[in-house]
Design a protein around this motif. Structure first.
Motif, PDB file in Angstrom:
ATOM      1  N   VAL A 637      41.097  43.396  59.659  1.00  0.00           N
ATOM      2  CA  VAL A 637      40.651  44.723  59.227  1.00  0.00           C
ATOM      3  C   VAL A 637      40.568  44.777  57.706  1.00  0.00           C
ATOM      4  CG1 VAL A 637      41.238  47.185  59.257  1.00  0.00           C
ATOM      5  CG2 VAL A 637      41.683  45.766  61.274  1.00  0.00           C
ATOM      6  N   PHE A 638      41.518  44.150  57.034  1.00  0.00           N
ATOM      7  CA  PHE A 638      41.553  44.174  55.570  1.00  0.00           C
ATOM      8  C   PHE A 638      40.380  43.387  54.985  1.00  0.00           C
ATOM      9  CE2 PHE A 638      46.359  43.877  56.536  1.00  0.00           C
ATOM     10  CZ  PHE A 638      46.359  45.160  57.057  1.00  0.00           C
ATOM     11  N   HIS A 639      40.069  42.233  55.591  1.00  0.00           N
ATOM     12  CA  HIS A 639      38.919  41.453  55.128  1.00  0.00           C
ATOM     13  C   HIS A 639      37.622  42.232  55.325  1.00  0.00           C
ATOM     14  CE1 HIS A 639      39.607  36.816  54.600  1.00  0.00           C
ATOM     15  NE2 HIS A 639      39.680  37.476  53.482  1.00  0.00           N
ATOM     16  N   LEU A 640      37.494  42.907  56.457  1.00  0.00           N
ATOM     17  CA  LEU A 640      36.267  43.644  56.743  1.00  0.00           C
ATOM     18  C   LEU A 640      36.072  44.792  55.749  1.00  0.00           C
ATOM     19  CD1 LEU A 640      36.632  43.626  60.618  1.00  0.00           C
ATOM     20  CD2 LEU A 640      34.837  42.454  59.326  1.00  0.00           C
ATOM     21  N   LEU A 641      37.148  45.487  55.422  1.00  0.00           N
ATOM     22  CA  LEU A 641      37.050  46.546  54.418  1.00  0.00           C
ATOM     23  C   LEU A 641      36.758  45.969  53.038  1.00  0.00           C
ATOM     24  CD1 LEU A 641      39.983  48.898  55.497  1.00  0.00           C
ATOM     25  CD2 LEU A 641      37.531  49.273  55.823  1.00  0.00           C
ATOM     26  N   GLN A 642      37.404  44.872  52.709  1.00  0.00           N
ATOM     27  CA  GLN A 642      37.163  44.232  51.414  1.00  0.00           C
ATOM     28  C   GLN A 642      35.706  43.806  51.294  1.00  0.00           C
ATOM     29  OE1 GLN A 642      39.674  40.833  50.606  1.00  0.00           O
ATOM     30  NE2 GLN A 642      38.897  40.571  48.524  1.00  0.00           N
ATOM     31  N   ALA A 643      35.144  43.302  52.395  1.00  0.00           N
ATOM     32  CA  ALA A 643      33.743  42.884  52.367  1.00  0.00           C
ATOM     33  C   ALA A 643      32.825  44.076  52.122  1.00  0.00           C
ATOM     34  CB  ALA A 643      33.381  42.190  53.676  1.00  0.00           C
ATOM     35  N   MET A 644      33.038  45.174  52.817  1.00  0.00           N
ATOM     36  CA  MET A 644      32.167  46.331  52.640  1.00  0.00           C
ATOM     37  C   MET A 644      32.271  46.922  51.240  1.00  0.00           C
ATOM     38  SD  MET A 644      31.977  48.519  56.158  1.00  0.00           S
ATOM     39  CE  MET A 644      33.712  48.895  56.275  1.00  0.00           C
ATOM     40  N   LEU A 645      33.470  46.888  50.670  1.00  0.00           N
ATOM     41  CA  LEU A 645      33.682  47.504  49.363  1.00  0.00           C
ATOM     42  C   LEU A 645      33.480  46.526  48.213  1.00  0.00           C
ATOM     43  CD1 LEU A 645      36.807  49.646  50.291  1.00  0.00           C
ATOM     44  CD2 LEU A 645      34.389  50.319  50.310  1.00  0.00           C
ATOM     45  N   GLY A 646      33.324  45.244  48.526  1.00  0.00           N
ATOM     46  CA  GLY A 646      33.048  44.247  47.495  1.00  0.00           C
ATOM     47  C   GLY A 646      34.158  44.121  46.476  1.00  0.00           C
ATOM     48  N   ILE A 647      35.405  44.175  46.930  1.00  0.00           N
ATOM     49  CA  ILE A 647      36.543  44.157  46.013  1.00  0.00           C
ATOM     50  C   ILE A 647      36.918  42.721  45.669  1.00  0.00           C
ATOM     51  CG2 ILE A 647      38.988  44.738  45.758  1.00  0.00           C
ATOM     52  CD1 ILE A 647      38.489  47.144  47.580  1.00  0.00           C
ATOM     53  N   GLN A 648      37.005  42.437  44.371  1.00  0.00           N
ATOM     54  CA  GLN A 648      37.477  41.145  43.865  1.00  0.00           C
ATOM     55  C   GLN A 648      38.409  41.404  42.689  1.00  0.00           C
ATOM     56  OE1 GLN A 648      34.019  38.453  42.945  1.00  0.00           O
ATOM     57  NE2 GLN A 648      32.949  40.369  43.299  1.00  0.00           N
ATOM     58  N   ALA A 649      39.376  40.528  42.559  1.00  0.00           N
ATOM     59  CA  ALA A 649      40.343  40.684  41.472  1.00  0.00           C
ATOM     60  C   ALA A 649      40.152  39.605  40.417  1.00  0.00           C
ATOM     61  CB  ALA A 649      41.770  40.617  42.023  1.00  0.00           C
ATOM     62  N   ASP A 650      40.384  39.988  39.185  1.00  0.00           N
ATOM     63  CA  ASP A 650      40.459  39.042  38.065  1.00  0.00           C
ATOM     64  C   ASP A 650      41.624  39.480  37.189  1.00  0.00           C
ATOM     65  OD1 ASP A 650      40.078  37.113  36.189  1.00  0.00           O
ATOM     66  OD2 ASP A 650      38.205  37.931  35.385  1.00  0.00           O
ATOM     67  N   ALA A 651      42.821  39.382  37.763  1.00  0.00           N
ATOM     68  CA  ALA A 651      44.020  39.834  37.058  1.00  0.00           C
ATOM     69  C   ALA A 651      44.244  39.127  35.728  1.00  0.00           C
ATOM     70  CB  ALA A 651      45.242  39.671  37.962  1.00  0.00           C
ATOM     71  N   PRO A 652      43.933  37.818  35.597  1.00  0.00           N
ATOM     72  CA  PRO A 652      44.147  37.182  34.285  1.00  0.00           C
ATOM     73  C   PRO A 652      43.387  37.871  33.158  1.00  0.00           C
ATOM     74  CG  PRO A 652      43.850  35.519  35.978  1.00  0.00           C
ATOM     75  CD  PRO A 652      43.532  36.831  36.620  1.00  0.00           C
ATOM     76  N   ASN A 653      42.273  38.519  33.497  1.00  0.00           N
ATOM     77  CA  ASN A 653      41.501  39.243  32.481  1.00  0.00           C
ATOM     78  C   ASN A 653      41.610  40.757  32.637  1.00  0.00           C
ATOM     79  OD1 ASN A 653      40.322  36.933  31.081  1.00  0.00           O
ATOM     80  ND2 ASN A 653      39.204  36.587  32.993  1.00  0.00           N
ATOM     81  N   SER A 654      42.593  41.187  33.455  1.00  0.00           N
ATOM     82  CA  SER A 654      42.852  42.614  33.668  1.00  0.00           C
ATOM     83  C   SER A 654      41.608  43.352  34.134  1.00  0.00           C
ATOM     84  CB  SER A 654      43.408  43.263  32.390  1.00  0.00           C
ATOM     85  OG  SER A 654      44.630  42.679  32.022  1.00  0.00           O
ATOM     86  N   GLN A 655      40.894  42.739  35.092  1.00  0.00           N
ATOM     87  CA  GLN A 655      39.682  43.355  35.610  1.00  0.00           C
ATOM     88  C   GLN A 655      39.695  43.354  37.138  1.00  0.00           C
ATOM     89  OE1 GLN A 655      36.585  41.028  33.694  1.00  0.00           O
ATOM     90  NE2 GLN A 655      36.436  42.470  31.996  1.00  0.00           N
ATOM     91  N   LEU A 656      39.146  44.420  37.702  1.00  0.00           N
ATOM     92  CA  LEU A 656      38.966  44.545  39.147  1.00  0.00           C
ATOM     93  C   LEU A 656      37.506  44.882  39.393  1.00  0.00           C
ATOM     94  CD1 LEU A 656      40.378  44.715  41.994  1.00  0.00           C
ATOM     95  CD2 LEU A 656      40.466  47.189  41.612  1.00  0.00           C
TER      96      LEU A 656
END
Length: 720
Positions: A637-656
């Protein structure tokens, strides 16, 4: 309607301990029911009688993942004082699972006259290994002894085979009458006045060579109200909260959160909010390599605690030597570890067993993704040597014939023939249904290795090893070129399922190339054809993408891997669709899985279900032995929501990054307390016309939220 999975059972669990019984609370030895811990069945038979007769069940349910309650009434029975009508007496059995099992018995006389009767409880232990329980092929060995300790009101059954030891203690507490033991039954002589009640507590303690698993001495009511739920409540408080206008999705998400919390293993000595997920109940309450890594990846938008624990424990078990019995080679990450009698005496190779061709790559993918979410460079430094050994395994043993591709072949006499995620013995078939012989070079193995190379190139660049990073990018480019040359089937418009021993493409249409989209190895020019092929009616059931095409001669919608639908498989494919820009198709996959979830009891997605077609009057049909709860099914369920919302993390550069697409059936959704590094972010998404809008609020820490699409890896400049 609500569909239950498998035979009607009551299942409760906590950590490594779980209990499976009939709905009336009984346990039958010829089934897979019982009390289990550490891959041993401690109790194989339980029955409760009134004057030698069975009680009658009214109803029962699990009230929490660790608790169950059963309501029973008496049948008509006769004593020296006369006959008593059915339903004169009630018996309520309340059970709570912790390290052991605590059980409460409460009898009430609703009749108009005093009643005298015998309450009898029959108990039996076989201490069978869980592999033997599942196969129903239990071999008798060792010695079982039972002793009744009258003074302590305790029944102790021990099992010993050489230095392998197990013990079940069943102790009664606060019992109003002195119990007796005879003919394998504990007997209570009970007299109840009209309106009177009788109560006692029973404690099941499970012991082995190293552990004594005692139940927490909390009443059923206290356990439900506060007690055992404190750890679960902390989990709920820390995870990302999701709400939407679709109440079914809200319930599905929160049930998945409950299941993931319930599947945490507690006996690894981690500090802080660090966990390992058990793969599933009842068969897989142990550490797995592939499952734990994929669950950790799925959980990134929910909570990072799983990935820390998974990386730490799998690194500790990383193989150091070649061991054909366990399919181990230096640098390999385990498939599965077991602690029962068969593993203890080396009758099976699960001590641990390393028969997985994808775990080394998945470990590297999870390590990189953890860094991207946690922003913790010490992770990379701490696991630098583990990562190098994984990469060396991929290059030397994953590619054991030196042709530049990943393949596998079982060496253990009791290992797994198939060592990818489709690991059942008949999972890898030609289009005519024949089985593919080993060695097999499955398409997703190439994708995982490619992804691992690219991610580790970024990692080693950060660690200051730029030359090695460049080598890894070059290896990735060569692998991608070889993949395109040997796996693409132009007439099919699709990638081969695998290469056979002659390195010829197996032209079976299967779900596996969807994982190649997730990994980013697929060429941009061919991605659209792969997506379109996966969504054709022979693959798309309406409730998800099938594991293989209905046109394959081996297709069976009710099988394990030959035409069924796996939620985690679909979640990874949806992530791949989104990566290549196919947002509508990703949402369609999510809709299919979410639609299926509505039918299952408590919105619990099972491990898999049948690949039958969605049509008017139809409903999802579960696989008869599917695990529920299953970690990577719940977390899909979490992957499916992440796919629809296009969420990616780039914590080393403090970006989401976000890149949302909401379909018509989901006009809005809000995520609260999304954790990236030490920051917390609230994200709100809503649909206006055909456009998806969003807003972000950083409630803690410092992170910038940016709209940006996820892209496949770019390695063309390294191709040779």
């Amino acid at each position: 309607m609500r569909i239950n999975v498998g035979s009607p059972n009551l299942t409760i669990n906590h950590g490594r301990t779980f209990m499976v019984s009939n709905l009336d609370g009984s346990i039958k030895p010829e089934t897979s029911q019982g009390i289990f811990a550490d891959d041993t069945r401690f109790l194989c038979y339980y029955a409760c009688y009134i004057n030698g007769k069975n009680w009658i069940r009214l109803t029962s349910t699990t009230t929490a993942y660790y608790a169950a309650r059963i309501y029973l009434i008496n049948p008509e029975f006769t004593t020296d004082d006369g006959s008593y009508a059915q339903g004169t007496l009630s018996l309520m059995i309340s059970r709570v699972a912790s390290e052991g099992i605590r059980e409460e018995l409460q009898l009430t006389n609703y009749g108009l006259k005093k009643v005298h009767f015998n309450l009898e409880i029959a108990l039996r232990s076989d201490f069978a290994d869980i592999f033997e329980v599942e196969s129903q092929n239990i071999v008798r060995r060792g010695q079982i002894e039972t002793q009744w300790h009258r003074e302590q009101s305790e029944l102790v059954t021990t099992y010993s085979n050489d230095d392998f030891f197990r013990c079940l203690s069943y102790r009664l507490a606060n019992c109003p009458v002195e119990p007796h033991y005879g003919n394998g039954r504990i007997i209570f002589e009970i007299t109840l006045e009209p309106g009177a009640s009788w109560n006692t507590c029973c404690f099941y303690t499970l012991a082995d060579n190293e552990h004594v698993r005692k139940p927490v001495d909390l009443s059923y009511t206290a356990a439900i109200e506060t007690g055992l739920d404190k750890v679960q409540q902390q989990w709920r408080d820390n995870v990302t909260d999701v709400t939407s206008s679709d109440e079914d999705i809200n319930r599905l998400y929160h049930q998945s959160i409950e299941d993931l919390g319930a599947l945490r293993l507690y006996d690894y000595k981690f500090t802080g909010d660090t966990w390992i997920p058990a793969a599933g109940v009842p068969k897989f309450v142990t550490l797995f390599g592939r499952d734990s890594l994929i669950v950790s990846l799925q959980n990134m938008i929910v909570h990072p605690g799983f990935v820390r624990g998974t990386l730490q424990k799998l690194a500790e078990f990383q193989a150091q030597d070649r061991d054909d019995w366990r399919d181990a080679e230096p640098g390999k990450i385990l498939h599965e570890v077991r602690m029962g009698e068969l593993a203890y005496f080396n009758k099976i190779p699960h001590s641990p067993y390393y028969g997985a061709a994808d775990t080394a790559s998945l470990f590297l993918i999870a390590l990189h993704e953890a860094w991207k979410w946690l922003g913790d460079e010490s992770l990379l430094q701490n696991y630098r040597d583990v990562a190098r050994r994984c990469l060396e395994w991929i290059e030397r043993y994953g590619d054991f014939d030196g042709d530049g591709l990943q393949e596998y072949q079982m060496r253990s006499s009791q290992g797994l023939e198939n060592q990818s995620w489709k690991d059942s013995g008949d999972a890898i078939a030609y289009p005519d249904g024949r089985q593919v012989d080993a060695p097999k070079a499955l398409c997703e193995l190439q994708g995982y290795a490619f992804d691992a190379y690219m991610r580790m190139a970024e990692v080693f660049a950060v660690l200051g090893e730029s030359n090695y990073a460049s080598e890894l990018r070059t290896k990735a480019a060569k692998l991608q070129t070889k993949f395109e040359q040997q796996f693409w089937c132009e007439d099919l418009g699709f990638y081969a399922f695998t290469l056979d021993p002659e390195k010829q493409p197996v032209r079976t249409i299967a779900s596996n190339p969807g994982h190649c989209l997730w990994s980013g190895i697929v060429s941009r020019e061919r991605a659209a054809r792969v997506v379109q092929r996966l969504m054709q009616p022979d693959m798309w059931s309406g409730w998800g993408i099938r594991t293989i095409s209905t046109q394959n001669s081996a297709y069976n919608p009710f099988s394990y891997h030959l035409g069924s639908v796996w939620p985690h498989d679909n979640g990874m494919i949806a992530m791949g669709f989104k990566r290549y820009g196919f947002a509508q198709e990703a949402a369609q996959v999510a809709n299919g899985i979410f639609d299926a979830a509505k039918y299952f009891a408590s919105y619990r997605l099972p491990e898999l279900y049948a690949g039958i077609e969605q049509e008017l009057g139809a409903f999802p049909v579960p696989y008869i032995e599917a695990n529920v709860p299953q970690a990577w099914a719940a977390a899909s369920v979490f992957h499916l929501l992440q796919a629809m919302l296009g969420i990616q993390a780039d914590a080393p550069n403090s970006q989401l990054y976000v890149d949302p697409y909401l379909p018509e059936w989901l006009p809005n959704i809000t995520l609260r307390k999304l954790e990236i590094n030490h920051a917390l972010v609230d994200l709100k998404f809503w649909r206006e016309g055909n456009i998806t809008l969003w807003d972000a609020s950083v409630t803690q820490g410092d992170v910038k939220v940016i709209q940006q699409a996820w892209q496949p890896w770019r390695v063309e400049q390294y191709a040779t």
